[in-house]
Design an enzyme around this catalytic site. Structure first.
Site, short mmCIF file in Angstrom:
data_model
loop_
_atom_site.label_atom_id
_atom_site.label_comp_id
_atom_site.label_asym_id
_atom_site.label_seq_id
_atom_site.Cartn_x
_atom_site.Cartn_y
_atom_site.Cartn_z
N TYR A 44 -11.83 -29.98 14.87
CA TYR A 44 -11.05 -29.58 13.71
C TYR A 44 -10.23 -30.70 13.08
O TYR A 44 -9.59 -30.48 12.08
CB TYR A 44 -10.15 -28.39 14.03
N ARG A 77 0.54 -34.79 17.76
CA ARG A 77 -0.05 -34.52 19.07
C ARG A 77 -1.30 -35.38 19.19
O ARG A 77 -2.31 -35.09 18.55
CB ARG A 77 -0.39 -33.03 19.15
N HIS A 88 -4.78 -29.88 22.26
CA HIS A 88 -3.68 -28.91 22.43
C HIS A 88 -3.39 -28.71 23.92
O HIS A 88 -2.25 -28.78 24.37
CB HIS A 88 -4.06 -27.59 21.77
#
Lengths: 360, 413
Positions: A268, A255, A259
């Site tokens: 993160y 990805r 998100h």
């Protein structure tokens, strides 16, 4: 990991997944990839401009989705997540309908599932795997599996992500699909991140290996290789239609964006990782391959570029012109037939709306 | 031509405001659809906003540093093509404007107020640049009452001055500088205030100072910088101080720990995430270099440059700012020698590196004779957490750093 096109766009053969594909088909795959990425970048911009409430980007996963989507036959049926914009494209769903969902003005859920053989986007993680298994049970009872009629035999494609493999629903779906030998292809796009949770914290084995424990084959395919995804999914769908039961495909991909537009991935994951995956871009890879075969003439590239810009302009204009939905239409899509209770609630809503008056 | 206003959207589901970080366009610029025009910082992330309209920028309605509520207009764009707009003139429904904004609710209940009159529209927001707004405030002029003569109705400085005269509002006789200025505390300043207050109120600080002759390190630096692999990554004195500190931290791991209150324990960190205090236009930030002890001098020097450039450009990410374990503050670049630095919350020690100056130094030769020579002299100031690091441990750590910088060959031992 199955790969038919390496990161430099060099074609490789695999004994289990032969793929004969014409120059024209290769170009159309490229067109698909570019157009769905354009949908994605335009939708992201529209969200940043306040036109959409939210957007879930598919950037980086185009190869996996177009490969799987183009492997489908018209009678097959898809159960998507909320990120399946590329698969929806292959099912001829106008992306405007997807934008209606993310703008929050579609109370019917986006499109008519039976017109496209694609169920509505599902936001609950993994629940669509159970829906797909239930649908596949119906397919079996209708005698649409293993009849030998290639126009009738039907497979079901269940899309989900790496995070969904940790859900009970998905594991139950695996159990039922295996026990009943259902015509389901579990297509897991492992994009490495379940929002902020890395896949290695969710599984001690590669995800595709889990299938063995349930009793059906699992295969890992390079999810950024559209040709491998096409070949592997095509074969799994063929197996499903001919009555050989389910397959788990782990499309190993990434990805590239957040998100959703509400997420900040820099909190993160590090930039090195993103850069490594950028070097494996699915569109670059096919472009190199086409180029090496002399299939990238200016006329073709211009036509793709022009089509892509027209698509963006159309999406933008259509988004701004979307009418506000009739609040009462929310009651029209709960069941096929209206129940007494819903009819009563609809009446109460109507009374409430009548007590209001336009002031602006 | 039509004037379109871009309202600050809620880019992250439920946000109510954002700070303006940087404008990428100015009035008069031509912009394309989706061209990045402004960078904002929300409670969740720094986000770039693309232009929703093609055209010419008429006015920037908010300024850098301003905290803007979601739904407020931030820019005016004179659109050149009507094709890009919806055919009806009503403003399109905008969905990304958060849960608290009530202006989009176009209905109200009839029952409690059956005799409903037309709700007057509020005064149209006035267009004026920030210095003009400040002037209006100083002169006591309400901008709503001023007719703007600038392009697109923008209120100019002259308009405000004229309004002040005609309405009899007497300008304060003194210069405007007599007016007390109140600067709202927000963004990084607010963060700095909270972090420093927390540190000082919870950590018993003690500071030790050391003056050293680092001439040998300065000579080494010249030799290192002459090497071809350092051509694009010339080292600074800070690189050597950082390297010396990292070596010393290996021998004194307590200085790379953190005090934990509940349960009471000392957490020794496996890696050194080396924070560097950086003064930026927006305020103090302390980005850190992850696992810096693993880096060679060349890698460290490169990382320090990248960190400084990123910080100055305002592009440090939350990840850059998180999980630091030890900090160096390069106060020497401001020309000062020593200080009592405040420990970054979550760490146990901070080293301040003073200016490196040519100063007289007593040199003792091998035969015991003494001479005074000009040498490169600097001061190191170390503050540490006295709850778990006593004076001996802190002093030995500082002396260790000083010894390496005095004689860098010791690093080979």
């Amino acid at each position: 990991m199955i790969q038919l096109l390496d990161a430099d766009g060099v074609r490789r053969d695999h004994p289990d997944y032969p793929l004969s594909i014409s120059d024209g088909e290769l170009r159309e795959l490229y067109r698909d990839l570019v157009l769905v990425r354009r949908i994605d970048t335009e939708a992201t911009a529209l969200q940043r401009q306040g036109e959409l409430g939210l957007w879930a980007s598919l950037a980086g996963q185009e190869g996996a989705q177009i490969g799987a989507g183009r492997a489908l036959r018209s009678q097959d049926y898809v159960f998507p997540t909320y990120r399946e914009h590329g698969v929806a494209w292959c099912r001829d769903i106008d992306p405007v309908h997807i934008l209606e969902l993310f703008r929050g003005v579609s109370l019917a859920g986006g499109w008519d599932p039976s017109a496209h053989n694609m169920n509505l986007y599902t936001l609950v993680i993994g629940s669509q795997t159970l829906h797909s298994v239930g649908f596949a049970m119906g397919v079996v009872r209708d005698g649409m599996v293993g009849s030998g009629d290639t126009a009738a035999d039907t497979a079901v494609l269940a899309c989900f992500g790496d995070g969904a493999t940790s859900q009970g629903d998905t594991n139950e779906a695996f159990v039922w699909a295996a026990a009943s030998n259902l015509p389901v292809v579990f297509f897991c796009q492992n994009n490495q991140w379940a929002i902020s949770e890395p896949v290695e914290k969710q599984s001690r084995v590669p995800l595709y290996q889990r299938a063995a424990g349930f009793g059906f084959p699992g295969v890992r395919v390079d999810g950024n290789d559209v040709l491998a995804c096409l070949a592997v999914t095509r074969r799994a769908l063929d197996d499903a239609r001919s009555g050989q039961g389910p397959t788990l495909i782990e499309a190993y991909t990434y990805r590239m964006e957040a998100h959703t537009t509400s997420d900040d991935p820099t909190r993160y994951r590090n930039a090195d990782e993103v850069a490594r995956w950028a070097a494996r871009d699915p569109i670059d890879r096919l472009r190199k391959h086409l180029d090496s075969r002399g299939l990238l003439d200016a006329r073709f590239l211009d036509s793709v570029g022009e089509q892509s810009e027209q698509l963006a302009v159309r999406l933008r204009a259509a988004t701004r012109a979307m009418p506000e939905p009739d609040p009462l239409s929310a009651f029209d899509h709960v069941y096929a037939e209206q129940t007494a209770e819903l009819a009563q609630q609809r009446g109460q809503m109507r009374e409430f709306l009548d007590s209001l008056e336009e002031v602006g | 031509m039509a004037t379109e206003r871009f309202l600050l959207p809620d880019v992250g589901e439920g946000l109510t405001e954002a700070d303006i970080l940087q404008w990428h366009v100015a009035p008069g610029d031509t912009v394309e659809v989706n061209q990045i025009i402004v960078e904002i910082e929300t409670a969740k992330a720094a986000v770039e906003l693309p232009a929703p309209f093609a055209g010419v920028v008429g006015a920037l309605l908010v300024s850098v540093g301003q905290t803007v509520p979601v739904g407020a207009p931030i820019i005016e764009i004179e659109t050149v093509s009507l094709d890009a707009l919806p055919s009806d003139s009503a403003p399109a429904l905008l969905v990304g404007y958060g849960p608290r904004d009530t202006s989009l609710h176009r209905r109200r209940r009839v029952a409690p107020a059956p005799v409903l009159t037309v709700v007057p529209a509020g005064p149209a927001p006035v267009l004026a640049k920030p210095p003009v707004r400040k002037l209006a405030k100083a002169l006591g002029v309400d901008l709503v009452d001023v007719a703007g003569s600038g392009p697109g109705g923008v209120v100019t400085r002259l308009d405000v001055e004229a309004a002040a005269t005609s309405s009899g509002v007497s300008a304060p006789s003194g210069a405007p500088s007599a007016v007390e200025e109140r600067v709202p505390v927000r963004g990084l300043v607010r963060h700095m205030a909270a972090a420093m207050s927390l540190s000082v109120s919870t950590i018993p600080h003690v500071t030790v100072l050391l003056t050293i002759d680092m001439s040998a390190t300065m000579e080494l630096r010249e030799r290192v910088n002459a090497r071809p692999e350092f051509a694009d990554a010339r080292t600074s004195p800070l690189s050597f101080v950082a390297r010396a500190a990292l070596l010393a931290l290996r021998r004194h791991p307590l200085l790379n720990s953190v005090w934990c209150d509940d349960p009471q324990e000392i957490v020794l960190r496996p890696a050194v995430n080396l924070g560097i205090a950086a003064a930026t236009e927006r305020g103090l930030i302390v980005p850190n270099i992850k696992d810096a002890a693993q880096l060679s001098l060349l890698e460290l020097s490169t990382a320090l440059r990248a960190l400084a450039a990123t910080a100055r450009a305002g592009r440090s990410t939350p990840a850059d700012l998180r999980d630091g374990t030890f900090t160096i503050s390069n106060i020497g670049v401001f020309g000062v020698d020593a200080g009592t630095p405040i420990i970054t919350p979550g760490e146990s020690a901070i080293l301040a590196f003073g200016a490196v100056r040519r100063q007289p130094w007593v040199i003792t030769a091998s035969d015991g004779s003494e001479a005074i020579e000009p040498r490169w002299v600097t001061q190191l100031s170390l503050s540490f957490d006295h709850r778990h690091i006593d004076g001996q441990a802190g002093s030995r750590f500082l002396a260790d750093i000083g010894a390496t910088l005095t004689d860098p060959a010791l690093a080979l031992l």
